[in-house]
Design a protein around this motif. Sequence first.
Motif, PDB file in Angstrom:
ATOM      1  N   TYR A  41       0.801  -1.222   0.000  1.00 51.05           N
ATOM      2  CA  TYR A  41       0.000   0.000   0.000  1.00 51.05           C
ATOM      3  C   TYR A  41       0.837   1.277   0.000  1.00 51.05           C
ATOM      4  O   TYR A  41       0.282   2.370  -0.100  1.00 51.05           O
ATOM      5  N   ARG A  42       2.139   1.158   0.101  1.00 52.24           N
ATOM      6  CA  ARG A  42       2.988   2.344   0.151  1.00 52.24           C
ATOM      7  C   ARG A  42       3.970   2.404  -1.020  1.00 52.24           C
ATOM      8  O   ARG A  42       4.981   3.080  -0.939  1.00 52.24           O
ATOM      9  N   GLY A  43       3.669   1.722  -2.091  1.00 50.94           N
ATOM     10  CA  GLY A  43       4.579   1.711  -3.226  1.00 50.94           C
ATOM     11  C   GLY A  43       3.862   2.022  -4.529  1.00 50.94           C
ATOM     12  O   GLY A  43       2.663   2.303  -4.561  1.00 50.94           O
ATOM     13  N   ILE A  44       4.632   1.975  -5.612  1.00 50.53           N
ATOM     14  CA  ILE A  44       4.123   2.200  -6.961  1.00 50.53           C
ATOM     15  C   ILE A  44       4.418   0.965  -7.793  1.00 50.53           C
ATOM     16  O   ILE A  44       5.535   0.429  -7.769  1.00 50.53           O
ATOM     17  N   MET A  45       3.433   0.509  -8.546  1.00 47.62           N
ATOM     18  CA  MET A  45       3.608  -0.645  -9.411  1.00 47.62           C
ATOM     19  C   MET A  45       4.736  -0.394 -10.406  1.00 47.62           C
ATOM     20  O   MET A  45       4.781   0.661 -11.046  1.00 47.62           O
ATOM     21  N   LEU A  46       5.647  -1.345 -10.543  1.00 49.85           N
ATOM     22  CA  LEU A  46       6.803  -1.183 -11.408  1.00 49.85           C
ATOM     23  C   LEU A  46       6.396  -0.841 -12.835  1.00 49.85           C
ATOM     24  O   LEU A  46       7.040  -0.014 -13.490  1.00 49.85           O
ATOM     25  N   GLU A  47       5.321  -1.454 -13.321  1.00 46.74           N
ATOM     26  CA  GLU A  47       4.859  -1.167 -14.685  1.00 46.74           C
ATOM     27  C   GLU A  47       4.439   0.284 -14.847  1.00 46.74           C
ATOM     28  O   GLU A  47       4.469   0.824 -15.962  1.00 46.74           O
TER      29      GLU A  47
END
Length: 569
Positions: free
Chosen positions: A69-75
Motif C-alpha cells: 500500500y505504500r509503493g508504486i507498481m513497477l509497470e
Amino acid sequence: MSTHPWYKSAIIYQIYPRSFQDTTGDGIGDLRGIINRLDYVASLGITAVWLNPVYPSPNDDNGYDVSDYRGIMLEFGTMADFDELLTGLHARGIKLVMDLVVNHSSDEHRWFQESRKSRDNEYRDYYHWWPAEKGTPPARFSYFDPTGGWTYDETTNAYYLHYFGHKQPDLNWQNPKVREEVKDVMRFWLDKGVDGFRMDAFQFVGKDTTYPELPPTTAANAVAVYGLRPEVHGYLREIKREVMDHYDAFTVAEGAGSTIQDAVDLSSPEREELNMVYHFEIADYAAKKERFDLIGLKALFTKWDQGLAGKGWDSIYLGNHDVPRMVSKYGNDSPEHRVASAKCLNTLLLTMRGTTFTYQGDELGMTNVDWPTIEPYRDLQARNQYKTALERGDDMNEHLSFLNKFSRDNARTPVQWSDKSNAGFTTAEPWIGVNPNYRSINVVAQEADPNSVLHHFRQLTALRKAYPVLVHGGYEPILPEDGRIFAYVRTLDEASLFVAMNWSEETVDCVLPELFVGGRPLVDNYGSANGEEDIDSNEVNYSSLNLQTSSFCLSPWQAVVLQSSTPKP
C-alpha cells in the motif's frame, strides 16, 4: 467567497492508468504517460483526478489486489514519478483522489503471506480464517470466483474468506491492528499531499466473525445481504476522527447500501463519516437491459436528489472502469447519433446537483467494443463468467453478445489519442485491444472540430464553474412521466436554469416553463460553438431554438441549458 467545501463543486475526471498513455513501449499505460498529458487533462476544465490503483500488485484484478500500500507498481513507474504527477496536477489547480482498496489485499501482500504461515502467526487475525476441522464453512458469495467465497489453504488446513477473487483475501476489520494499518497508509498518502480517497468496496468491510449462515446470495442481492453492516459506521467515524479531520481532504466510499437512509447516514455532516456517497442504484438500473426505461431512470435521479437534499451529498456519474461505456449503455452509439447522444449525457452529468465524475474517454464519446471471441477479454470477471457459461452449456454466441454489451473491459480499452497505430496509446502491442473506431473517434480529430464531443464537454465544465446554481441549486423535475424528455429546473437564490434533453431518436416538442420563455441559451449540443471558454457569447449560433412560445422543438438527442431573464449569479 463560497462557504461550501471544495469537493462539492469538484469536477472529477477518472483516470485508469493502465489504459491512459504508455511511454515505455511495453503496451501498458504509466504515470509518465499521465504526466505527459497533463495539459490535455487541465484543458478539460476538470478540477480533480480520481486515479485508479497504482500500487504494486500481481494484477489478478488489474490493481485491485494490492501487495504493497505504500509503493508504486513497477509497470507504472516510480514514487518519484508519482510525486512529479502530484506536483504537476497541483500546479494546474487540480486535486488528486487516490483509490483506497482495503476491504481486501492481494494474497501476495506481506500481511497475508505471514497470516497463512501458521495459526499462531501475529498476522493470522488480519484475515478471516475457518479451520477445516470445523467442517465446510458457511456459504459465502464471491463476485469473481464461481466456486464461492472461501478458498482452502493446505498450509494450516484452513479456509480464507474472499468476497472477490481467490487472490483477494478479505481483511479482518474487527482487528484493531488492521484498522491502525489502514489509518497509517492513509496518513502516508495524505502527508504526500493527496486530496482524498475513493474507498473501494468499503460497504463490505463489516463482517460478523461468528460466520453465521446467510441467505442464498447472487450479485443482485450481495450488497443487501453482506453490505453496510452496523460496524462500518463506527469504522468510518474512527477514520474521520483520527485521520481525515487533520487534513483538507475528502472521502467517498463505493456503495451506499440499499436505501436512501443508508446514504444519509453515511454522508450527513452531523454523523462525521463520509463526505459523499457513490451509490449503484442508477448504474444498476440500466444494467443488462437492451433499452432502459427513461421514466424510471428520471425517477431514480429525483429520488436520490430529494432524499439527500440538505442531508447528505451525492456523486453524479454514468461511467467508470467497472461499467460499459456510457454512450453505448444510456445513449445511442450509432454513427448517426453518437455525437449528439454523448453530448446529451455529458449535459446531464454536468448540470445535476452533486459532485460530478467523468470517466476517461467519455469526454470523447468513446464506445463499447465488439469482440467475436473471449480471447481479447482481460477482465477476471468476464473470463470467469464465460467459463461458467461454457460449463453450463449456454449459447456462447449469446453470452459473447452479453459481454460485448456489459463487460467491464468496454471501459478499459485504451484512450484514443489519434488515428495513428494503436490510437497513439502505445508503440507496442497494447495490454488490451484498442477499439477499431479510433480512426474516427480520437482526440486529435476532435480538437480540430469545434462541434465535437470534446469541445462541448469543455463548454459544460466552464458552464458549471460559472453558475453555482448547477452545483448547489435546487432541483425541480419537469415532465417526469415523459418517456423521451429529461428536463428539470435548477434554482439558487435569484438564479434559474432550465435543462432539457431529448433522450430519443425522434424530434419532440418540449414544454418551456413560463420563466424561460424568451430566455437565453447557454449551451446547445446542436449549436455551433465558437470556443468553450466563451459560454456567455451571444455570437454562438442557436438557430435551431425558438424560445418565444410555451414550447419548443428538440431534435434527436438534443440537449440545451437555458437561462431565465434574471441576472447571472
